[in-house]
Design an enzyme around this catalytic site. Structure first.
Site, PDB file in Angstrom:
ATOM      1  N   GLU A 164       0.793  -1.225   0.000  1.00 25.56           N
ATOM      2  CA  GLU A 164       0.000   0.000   0.000  1.00 25.56           C
ATOM      3  C   GLU A 164       0.832   1.285   0.000  1.00 25.56           C
ATOM      4  O   GLU A 164       0.845   2.031   0.988  1.00 25.56           O
ATOM      5  CB  GLU A 164      -0.961   0.002   1.201  1.00 25.56           C
ATOM      6  N   GLU A 355      -5.395  -8.716   0.907  1.00 26.31           N
ATOM      7  CA  GLU A 355      -6.056  -8.340   2.164  1.00 26.31           C
ATOM      8  C   GLU A 355      -7.535  -8.131   1.916  1.00 26.31           C
ATOM      9  O   GLU A 355      -7.915  -7.510   0.927  1.00 26.31           O
ATOM     10  CB  GLU A 355      -5.505  -7.015   2.734  1.00 26.31           C
TER      11      GLU A 355
HETATM   12  O1  IFM Z   1      -4.143  -3.116   9.166  1.00 22.55           O
HETATM   13  C1  IFM Z   1      -4.126  -2.600   7.870  1.00 22.55           C
HETATM   14  C2  IFM Z   1      -2.949  -3.155   7.102  1.00 22.55           C
HETATM   15  O2  IFM Z   1      -1.741  -2.913   7.727  1.00 22.55           O
HETATM   16  C3  IFM Z   1      -2.891  -2.504   5.731  1.00 22.55           C
HETATM   17  N1  IFM Z   1      -4.156  -2.606   5.049  1.00 22.55           N
HETATM   18  C4  IFM Z   1      -5.351  -2.246   5.770  1.00 22.55           C
HETATM   19  C5  IFM Z   1      -5.391  -2.942   7.128  1.00 22.55           C
HETATM   20  C6  IFM Z   1      -6.662  -2.527   7.897  1.00 22.55           C
HETATM   21  O3  IFM Z   1      -6.693  -1.151   8.071  1.00 22.55           O
END
Ligand code: IFM
Length: 451
Positions: A164, A355
């Site tokens: 990210e 994710e």
């Molecule tokens: O916890 C975070 C992760 O580190 C990066 N993506 C989003 C998740 C939830 O906010």
């Protein structure tokens, strides 16, 4: 519901600073999150990742939990300053040994390791040398990557470079909500972003050149997703256009981060909006656009878009009373259909959902269990949409639930629980939630039980 493809990979994900704890132990250096958390207004509950889930000391039990859950794969990140305390130069053997033991434990448990090289814990020492604003950061990252690949690639095949960039550049350098807490003007933000992209490209080259076995390489950006307001082709076209167009300065635009990597250029409309601010040198785009084996997508929610006047993409309000997670994020399962579909159309690269998940207000019930029907319902809805995309030929090869266990949720501290496994931060006891048992059955049936 259509089945998931054969060989679909089911996993869960975490990140080093969010779970490891043991900050500064066994020769580890500090990261920007260590000093950021000391700022009184930085983290909601004034906590830090200093202890977190103490995974550094509990990793064997945690791998045991993964086995109980039936995970096929585990996505975790490496703490750069744990391995290289000053970010460059000398290597901390104890830090590197930790990841060596973790990889061995995973393989013994039949869980495939997926490594993210950078999930936000940038070495403090290098921050004081300019951090991502310094063009040398790309080479620093490449050197760190070489250390990791040399040590682990005999056993690890799956790599992600950056997690990210929208967050560690945007939230870290523009809004100041994340470490290092800077609020820079756009030219500096985009300079830092460009160096991160270069770092990505150089790391891919290093992995390909040094890996001891053929590697699968990708990166894991936020997948900012637009959902058409209806099945009307005009709304679908508007949502597609909104996913990839840049009409105002903002850090979340997909094309700004994805196009240089997959298409070899920054998007024209972005260059017009931001102006001529990217410090592009000859050869940079070739470095950045190294071929990748997969696009990792972190998708939690979508924005609803309809065709407005002259078919202009127009954002529509969420229905009044829409379900929301504890993060206040709207529950929009269609994001796991439209996101992969639109990315597939544009970039034609196999994808992994690196994710997806939700934060719920979980607690331990009187019976000792942690009952989280909302997480089950959330995941079931999202996975059904993902199955629909796969059935239509969208090439998604795996799903990693965020997160394996409750952890340090950055500026929200420990106020948000995203885990399949509950963590009692006072005792470090782990309790698999109902969703963990449910997810096990999803994995066992390759999603057949989602109907
Ligand atoms: O916890 C975070 C992760 O580190 C990066 N993506 C989003 C998740 C939830 O906010």
């Amino acid at each position: 519901m259509p089945p998931f493809p054969e060989n679909f990979t089911w996993g869960a994900a975490t990140a080093a600073y969010q779970i490891e704890g043991a900050v500064g132990q066994d020769g580890a250096g500090q990261s920007v999150w260590d000093f950021f958390c000391r700022r009184p207004d930085a983290v909601q509950d004034m906590s830090s990742g200093t202890v977190a889930c103490d995974h550094y000391h509990h990793y064997r039990d945690d791998v045991g939990l993964m086995q109980e859950l039936g995970l096929q794969a585990y996505r975790f990140s490496i703490s750069w300053p744990r391995v290289m305390p000053a970010g460059i130069g000398s290597v901390n053997p104890q830090g590197l040994d930790f990841y060596d033991r973790l990889v061995d434990a995973l393989l013994e448990a039949n869980v495939t390791p997926y490594i993210t090289l950078f999930h936000w814990d940038f070495p403090t020492e290098l921050y004081f040398r300019g951090g991502w604003l310094n063009r040398e950061s790309a080479d620093w990252f490449a050197d760190y990557t070489a250390v990791i690949v040399d040590r682990l690639s005999d056993r690890v095949r799956h790599w992600m470079t950056l997690n990210e960039p929208q967050c560690f550049i945007g939230l870290g350098h523009r809004t100041g909500y994340h470490a290092p807490g800077l609020t820079l003007d756009w030219p500096d933000v985009l300079r830092a972003g460009h160096h991160a992209m270069l770092a990505h490209g150089k790391a891919v080259q290093v992995i390909r050149a040094r890996s001891k076995q053929p590697a699968q390489v990708g990166f894991a950006p936020v997948g900012s997703t637009c959902i058409p307001a209806s099945a009307d082709p005009a709304d679908i076209a508007a949502a597609r256009s909104a996913m990839f167009s840049i009409t105002r300065p903002d850090i979340w635009h997909n094309s700004w981060w994805f196009d240089p990597i997959f298409l070899g250029s920054y998007p024209e409309d972005g260059l017009q909006v931001f102006g001529d601010v990217v410090p592009l040198r000859s050869g940079d785009l070739t470095t950045i656009s190294q071929p990748l084996d997969f696009l990792g997508l972190n998708i939690y929610r979508g924005q609803i878009i309809q065709a407005g006047a002259d078919d202009t993409p127009t954002e529509v309000n969420y229905p009044v009373g829409i379900g929301r997670t504890l993060m206040d994020w709207p529950v929009t399962p269609e994001a796991l259909y439209w996101g992969p579909r639109f990315y597939w159309e544009r970039y034609k690269t196999p994808m992994l959902i690196t994710e997806n998940g939700c934060s719920i207000s979980d607690w331990v019930a009187l019976d000792g269990g942690v009952h989280d029907p909302q997480r089950i319902d959330f995941t079931q809805r999202y996975l059904r949409e993902l199955a629909r995309a796969c059935a239509e030929g969208v090439d998604v090869r795996g799903y990693f639930h965020w997160s394996l266990m409750d952890n340090f949720e950055w500026a929200f501290g420990y106020t948000q629980r995203f885990g399949l496994v509950y963590v009692d931060y006072q005792t470090q006891q782990r309790i698999p939630k109902d969703s963990a048992r449910w997810y096990r059955t999803v994995i066992q049936s390759n999603g057949a039980n989602l109907d």
